[in-house]
Design a protein around this motif. Structure first.
Motif, short mmCIF file in Angstrom:
data_model
loop_
_atom_site.label_atom_id
_atom_site.label_comp_id
_atom_site.label_asym_id
_atom_site.label_seq_id
_atom_site.Cartn_x
_atom_site.Cartn_y
_atom_site.Cartn_z
N PHE A 1 0.83 -1.20 0.00
CA PHE A 1 0.00 0.00 0.00
C PHE A 1 0.87 1.26 0.00
O PHE A 1 0.65 2.18 -0.78
CB PHE A 1 -0.93 0.00 1.22
CG PHE A 1 -1.57 1.34 1.48
CD1 PHE A 1 -2.65 1.77 0.71
CD2 PHE A 1 -1.09 2.18 2.47
CE1 PHE A 1 -3.22 3.01 0.93
CE2 PHE A 1 -1.66 3.43 2.70
CZ PHE A 1 -2.73 3.84 1.93
N LEU A 2 1.89 1.27 0.88
CA LEU A 2 2.74 2.45 0.98
C LEU A 2 3.51 2.68 -0.31
O LEU A 2 3.60 3.81 -0.81
CB LEU A 2 3.70 2.30 2.16
CG LEU A 2 3.05 2.39 3.54
CD1 LEU A 2 4.02 1.94 4.63
CD2 LEU A 2 2.57 3.81 3.82
N ARG A 3 4.07 1.59 -0.87
CA ARG A 3 4.85 1.72 -2.10
C ARG A 3 3.99 2.30 -3.22
O ARG A 3 4.41 3.21 -3.93
CB ARG A 3 5.39 0.34 -2.50
CG ARG A 3 6.79 0.35 -3.01
CD ARG A 3 7.19 -1.03 -3.46
NE ARG A 3 6.19 -1.60 -4.37
CZ ARG A 3 6.34 -2.76 -4.98
NH1 ARG A 3 7.41 -3.47 -4.77
NH2 ARG A 3 5.41 -3.20 -5.78
N SER B 1 1.29 4.07 -2.90
CA SER B 1 0.97 5.47 -2.61
C SER B 1 2.09 6.39 -3.06
O SER B 1 1.85 7.44 -3.63
CB SER B 1 0.79 5.69 -1.10
OG SER B 1 0.00 4.70 -0.55
#
Lengths: 277, 319
Positions: B133-135, B137
């Motif tokens: 998810f972070l990547r 984003s």
């Protein structure tokens, strides 16, 4: 690791994600608001204030569908040329032995560092003026039809295929073209996806070049017609920001969806090796 | 018939890798064991000539002439003017301003990009949950079209926009993108935000090559997290840093879309005009492609010098 460190790390990463994601969330919200609400409360609109009117407004000024089709043709042409030519050269560089192989590889590395800004004026003169390819898909595609990064990525992948596989297929009587299509290509499918994704970004988002050589509205990719809307038409529209953001959503959505779906192929190591050459 | 057989590699003679030299046929002796390689590479080589090499030479040729547009096939005299175009651009305040603007851009963008993407990548590298998810984003701005995200930035940073509402009295007047002091820094911030996801991915790849044992031995020597970052991570990813420096500098030199769209064609008094924007205005709008080509050549030479200096400075401690 200590508990404070974990919390701190989560905080920084979460804050980062918010900074990166918020404009996208705000883009969607803004595209759905009939009247622009720029207060902080406007970031959390109630459902009653949401409408599709901005999408209709932008579509009445620039044809979203036509723009998407033009973007699609431009991008599709670039991706097809890149994949076909880069597979051929990558294979030749990694598997075959021929005179000029070293020079070709050196050239592929060299071409990567030629900056595009030096080329725009001569390319414009040549393609738009001398060859008469303004307002033409071929003229749009030509400068991006070769991609040396893709050549280097494919070479890297083909080098990893064990030599014995090729020897065995040759003994079985396979021709070199058969080797490429039936042995080598199926083995480097991840490289294929990576290259397609990487080359998709460029032309889909490219603004300067198609802006230079397309003057006819019905030939412009969506990025160009949306930019023209922002600079020329928006000032006279009822809700200029809303309409511009509706167009922005339509322009950004295809790539965002593509990348979220295929994100596991967009692996950092491939990217690293490709760019490093 | 023999020529045909020669160009078909993988035939009876090509397969085994025996030590004894076979009597090489003429074509094969000239072109190597697999002449097909040249054939497969031919389209690429032709493209490199047509789309890179020829325009490159042509840019130099144009920059020494009073070049103007004419209908295709019409033979017109485009007089040789020597260094006239170069003399004009040195004296042109708009051109000088645009180079200063790129300097401002680089001073803000490059350090922010290097520090920001390295710190985020280093933190992200140690995360297990929500990693995907972070990547995603972080690289979303990179993959989204510039023109699309420009639209939302115009909305965010407009006079009554949400950024100014949050800042209240701290907001600059006039607002960010039409303020001659803030126009260029705003563009630098926009591009930093837009490109950082790509550099985070580069650093994530580089971090895979930093051996875990180095962290362990640093920890045994009593180094804290921050000292480990400074003494193990930063030197470990130096090749990636050199690449990030180079790529972000090239991005800065290529700047066009953002000043054109964000600040309405170069901002107040050309305070955010970039050299490429001036090239577009002079070369295509004003019909002086020779002059624009000269600006392009100066721009590329300047970029090259900066890149060489960076490389020297950043690569020095390796030796």
């Amino acid at each position: 690791m200590s508990r404070t460190a974990t919390v701190l790390r989560g905080l920084v990463l979460g804050l980062g994600a918010l900074v990166f994601l918020f404009p996208f969330y705000y883009m969607v919200i803004g595209s759905l608001q009939l009247a622009p609400d720029q207060s902080v409360a406007g970031a959390f609109p109630h459902p009653g204030n949401l409408t599709g009117a901005n999408y209709a407004a932008i579509d009445s000024r620039i044809s979203l569908f036509r723009g998407l089709v033009n973007s699609g043709i431009f991008t599709g042409g670039v991706v097809a040329c890149t994949v076909v030519f880069a597979v051929l050269v990558g294979y030749a560089l990694a598997v075959l032995q021929w005179r000029g192989r070293g020079a070709t590889f050196a050239l592929a590395l060299l071409v990567q560092v030629v900056p595009f800004q030096l080329l725009i004026i001569p390319l414009y003169v040549l393609i738009a003026r001398n060859y008469g390819l303004a307002d033409n898909y071929l003229g749009m595609i030509l400068p991006f039809a070769i991609n040396s990064t893709a050549v280097i990525i494919f070479r890297q992948y083909f080098l990893q295929v064990p030599k014995e596989l090729f020897e065995a297929a040759r003994i079985d009587g396979a021709g070199e073209v058969g080797l490429l299509t039936r042995v080598a290509l199926p083995l480097v499918r991840p490289a294929l996806v990576t290259v397609v994704l990487l080359t998709f970004i460029g032309p889909w988002n490219e603004f300067l070049w198609p802006f230079l050589i397309t003057k006819r509205a019905d030939m412009q990719p969506l990025a160009v017609s949306l930019a023209n809307y922002i600079t020329n038409v928006a000032a006279t529209a009822a809700n200029p920001f809303g309409a511009a953001m509706a167009g922005a959503v339509v322009l950004a959505a295809p790539l965002v969806v593509l990348f979220v779906v295929f994100q596991r192929y967009f692996i950092s190591t491939d990217l690293g090796s490709g760019v490093k050459g | 018939m023999t020529a045909l057989a020669d160009t078909r590699p993988g035939g009876a003679t090509a397969g085994s890798g025996g030590g004894r030299a076979r009597p090489a046929r003429p074509l094969r002796r000239v072109l190597g064991r697999h002449p097909l390689g040249l054939l497969l590479s031919a389209p690429y080589l032709v493209f490199v000539l047509v789309v890179f090499a020829y325009p490159l030479v042509f840019a130099g040729y144009m920059s020494f002439r009073d070049y103007f547009f004419a209908a295709p096939g019409v033979d017109v005299d485009r007089p040789f003017v020597g260094l006239e175009n170069y003399r004009t651009l040195v004296a042109d305040p708009a051109v000088r301003r645009s180079f200063v603007n790129v300097g401002i851009f680089l001073v803000i963008n490059v350090p922010l990009t290097v520090v920001g993407s390295l710190v985020l990548a280093a933190l992200l590298n140690r995360v297990v949950r929500l990693r995907t998810f972070l990547r995603v984003s972080y690289y979303l701005p990179y993959i989204a079209a510039s023109v699309a995200v420009v639209a939302v930035w115009l909305f965010l940073f407009s006079g009554g926009g949400i950024v100014n509402r949050v800042l209240g009295p701290l907001a600059p007047d006039p607002t960010w993108l039409i303020n001659s002091a803030w126009a260029m820094p705003s563009i630098a911030l926009f591009v930093t935000w837009k490109q950082m996801g790509f550099y985070i991915l580069l650093y994530l790849a580089a971090l895979q090559n930093v051996p875990e044992e180095l962290y362990e031995s640093a920890a045994t020597d009593g180094a804290g997290r921050f000292q480990q970052f400074l003494n193990v991570t930063v030197p470990g990813v130096r090749p990636a840093t050199v690449l990030v420096l180079l790529l972000s500098t090239v991005t800065g030199a290529n700047l066009f879309t953002e000043p054109y769209l964000l600040t309405g064609g170069g901002g107040p008094n050309g305070s955010s005009a970039s050299p490429v924007l001036i090239m577009y205005q002079e070369g295509i709008e004003q019909g002086k492609p020779g002059y624009a080509a000269a600006i392009g050549i100066v721009l590329v030479l300047a970029t090259l010098v900066i890149a060489l200096l960076q490389n020297r400075f950043a690569g020095e401690r390796d030796r």
